[in-house]
Scaffold this motif. Sequence first.
Motif, PDB file in Angstrom:
ATOM      1  N   GLY A  90       0.773  -1.235   0.000  1.00 35.70           N
ATOM      2  CA  GLY A  90       0.000   0.000   0.000  1.00 35.70           C
ATOM      3  C   GLY A  90       0.803   1.284   0.000  1.00 35.70           C
ATOM      4  N   ARG A  91       2.141   1.183   0.025  1.00 36.12           N
ATOM      5  CA  ARG A  91       2.936   2.415   0.119  1.00 36.12           C
ATOM      6  C   ARG A  91       2.867   3.224  -1.170  1.00 36.12           C
ATOM      7  NH1 ARG A  91       8.361   1.085  -2.071  1.00 36.12           N
ATOM      8  NH2 ARG A  91       8.177  -1.131  -2.533  1.00 36.12           N
ATOM      9  N   ALA A  92       2.941   4.543  -0.992  1.00 39.56           N
ATOM     10  CA  ALA A  92       2.943   5.448  -2.137  1.00 39.56           C
ATOM     11  C   ALA A  92       4.304   5.363  -2.817  1.00 39.56           C
ATOM     12  CB  ALA A  92       2.672   6.871  -1.670  1.00 39.56           C
ATOM     13  N   LEU A  93       4.303   5.270  -4.142  1.00 41.73           N
ATOM     14  CA  LEU A  93       5.544   5.121  -4.901  1.00 41.73           C
ATOM     15  C   LEU A  93       5.997   6.421  -5.555  1.00 41.73           C
ATOM     16  CD1 LEU A  93       4.806   1.674  -6.580  1.00 41.73           C
ATOM     17  CD2 LEU A  93       6.255   2.129  -4.589  1.00 41.73           C
ATOM     18  N   CYS A  94       5.094   7.390  -5.688  1.00 42.37           N
ATOM     19  CA  CYS A  94       5.489   8.648  -6.306  1.00 42.37           C
ATOM     20  C   CYS A  94       4.498   9.754  -5.952  1.00 42.37           C
ATOM     21  CB  CYS A  94       5.595   8.503  -7.828  1.00 42.37           C
ATOM     22  SG  CYS A  94       4.016   8.227  -8.659  1.00 42.37           S
ATOM     23  N   ALA A  95       4.948  10.983  -6.143  1.00 42.36           N
ATOM     24  CA  ALA A  95       4.082  12.147  -5.930  1.00 42.36           C
ATOM     25  C   ALA A  95       2.978  12.106  -6.990  1.00 42.36           C
ATOM     26  CB  ALA A  95       4.902  13.418  -6.044  1.00 42.36           C
ATOM     27  N   PRO A  96       1.831  12.664  -6.723  1.00 41.39           N
ATOM     28  CA  PRO A  96       1.517  13.553  -5.617  1.00 41.39           C
ATOM     29  C   PRO A  96       1.086  12.855  -4.328  1.00 41.39           C
ATOM     30  CG  PRO A  96      -0.340  13.483  -7.100  1.00 41.39           C
ATOM     31  CD  PRO A  96       0.751  12.632  -7.709  1.00 41.39           C
ATOM     32  N   ALA A  97       1.111  11.540  -4.264  1.00 44.72           N
ATOM     33  CA  ALA A  97       0.746  10.837  -3.024  1.00 44.72           C
ATOM     34  C   ALA A  97       1.996  10.595  -2.184  1.00 44.72           C
ATOM     35  CB  ALA A  97       0.073   9.519  -3.351  1.00 44.72           C
ATOM     36  N   TYR A  98       1.875  10.844  -0.902  1.00 44.44           N
ATOM     37  CA  TYR A  98       2.976  10.600   0.030  1.00 44.44           C
ATOM     38  C   TYR A  98       2.572   9.631   1.130  1.00 44.44           C
ATOM     39  CZ  TYR A  98       5.001  14.531  -2.392  1.00 44.44           C
ATOM     40  OH  TYR A  98       5.482  15.360  -3.379  1.00 44.44           O
ATOM     41  N   SER A  99       1.283   9.486   1.356  1.00 43.83           N
ATOM     42  CA  SER A  99       0.774   8.583   2.392  1.00 43.83           C
ATOM     43  C   SER A  99       0.361   7.262   1.757  1.00 43.83           C
ATOM     44  CB  SER A  99      -0.442   9.191   3.082  1.00 43.83           C
ATOM     45  OG  SER A  99      -0.107  10.414   3.671  1.00 43.83           O
ATOM     46  N   PRO A 100       0.550   6.172   2.479  1.00 41.17           N
ATOM     47  CA  PRO A 100       0.119   4.875   1.944  1.00 41.17           C
ATOM     48  C   PRO A 100      -1.400   4.756   1.970  1.00 41.17           C
ATOM     49  CG  PRO A 100       0.873   4.618   4.196  1.00 41.17           C
ATOM     50  CD  PRO A 100       1.143   6.056   3.816  1.00 41.17           C
ATOM     51  N   VAL A 101      -1.904   3.767   1.246  1.00 38.07           N
ATOM     52  CA  VAL A 101      -3.312   3.392   1.352  1.00 38.07           C
ATOM     53  C   VAL A 101      -3.371   2.163   2.256  1.00 38.07           C
ATOM     54  CG1 VAL A 101      -4.042   4.379  -0.846  1.00 38.07           C
ATOM     55  CG2 VAL A 101      -3.228   2.040  -0.785  1.00 38.07           C
ATOM     56  N   ALA A 102      -4.498   1.981   2.919  1.00 39.41           N
ATOM     57  CA  ALA A 102      -4.648   0.863   3.847  1.00 39.41           C
ATOM     58  C   ALA A 102      -4.579  -0.468   3.106  1.00 39.41           C
ATOM     59  CB  ALA A 102      -5.972   0.983   4.591  1.00 39.41           C
ATOM     60  N   LYS A 103      -3.870  -1.411   3.717  1.00 39.14           N
ATOM     61  CA  LYS A 103      -3.755  -2.774   3.188  1.00 39.14           C
ATOM     62  C   LYS A 103      -4.593  -3.673   4.082  1.00 39.14           C
ATOM     63  CE  LYS A 103      -0.358  -6.373   2.286  1.00 39.14           C
ATOM     64  NZ  LYS A 103      -0.821  -7.461   3.123  1.00 39.14           N
ATOM     65  N   PHE A 104      -5.307  -4.613   3.464  1.00 40.33           N
ATOM     66  CA  PHE A 104      -6.194  -5.493   4.214  1.00 40.33           C
ATOM     67  C   PHE A 104      -5.822  -6.957   3.997  1.00 40.33           C
ATOM     68  CE2 PHE A 104      -9.022  -1.818   3.081  1.00 40.33           C
ATOM     69  CZ  PHE A 104      -8.993  -1.235   4.337  1.00 40.33           C
ATOM     70  N   PRO A 105      -6.190  -7.830   4.940  1.00 47.04           N
ATOM     71  CA  PRO A 105      -5.899  -9.256   4.768  1.00 47.04           C
ATOM     72  C   PRO A 105      -6.800  -9.886   3.711  1.00 47.04           C
ATOM     73  CG  PRO A 105      -7.191  -8.914   6.755  1.00 47.04           C
ATOM     74  CD  PRO A 105      -6.860  -7.550   6.212  1.00 47.04           C
TER      75      PRO A 105
END
Length: 110
Positions: free
Chosen positions: A80-95
């Motif tokens: 879920g981690r952000a790989l490039c701008a403009p996003a800097y925050s990850p998105v939630a990962k679920f099981p």
Amino acid sequence: MSGTWTFVCAPSELLPGEMRTVFDEVTDAPILVVNLDGDLYALEDRCSHEDYELSAGPVDPAEGSIECVLHGARFDLRDGRALCAPAYSPVAKFPVRVDATGIWTRDDRD
């Protein structure tokens, strides 16, 4: 945190390179489940940069990422981690759980 799993689809209905979206049965969070070369990953179907569904964007199987079509932010499907701008925050990962009856996921955030 809910112990309730949400049904996604039958295992045979989500082939490599395909994705499905569901809404968590308890929290109603949008969840995107992606089959990346046989491995299943679930992320919140919402870009952390701007509230837009990631499922509208393309998956890059070589990089293991998905791109938000709104502004081009990319996220790693595995964590879920952000790989490039403009996003800097990850998105939630679920099981993700797979059994004979189907593919299941849940919003496991507290």
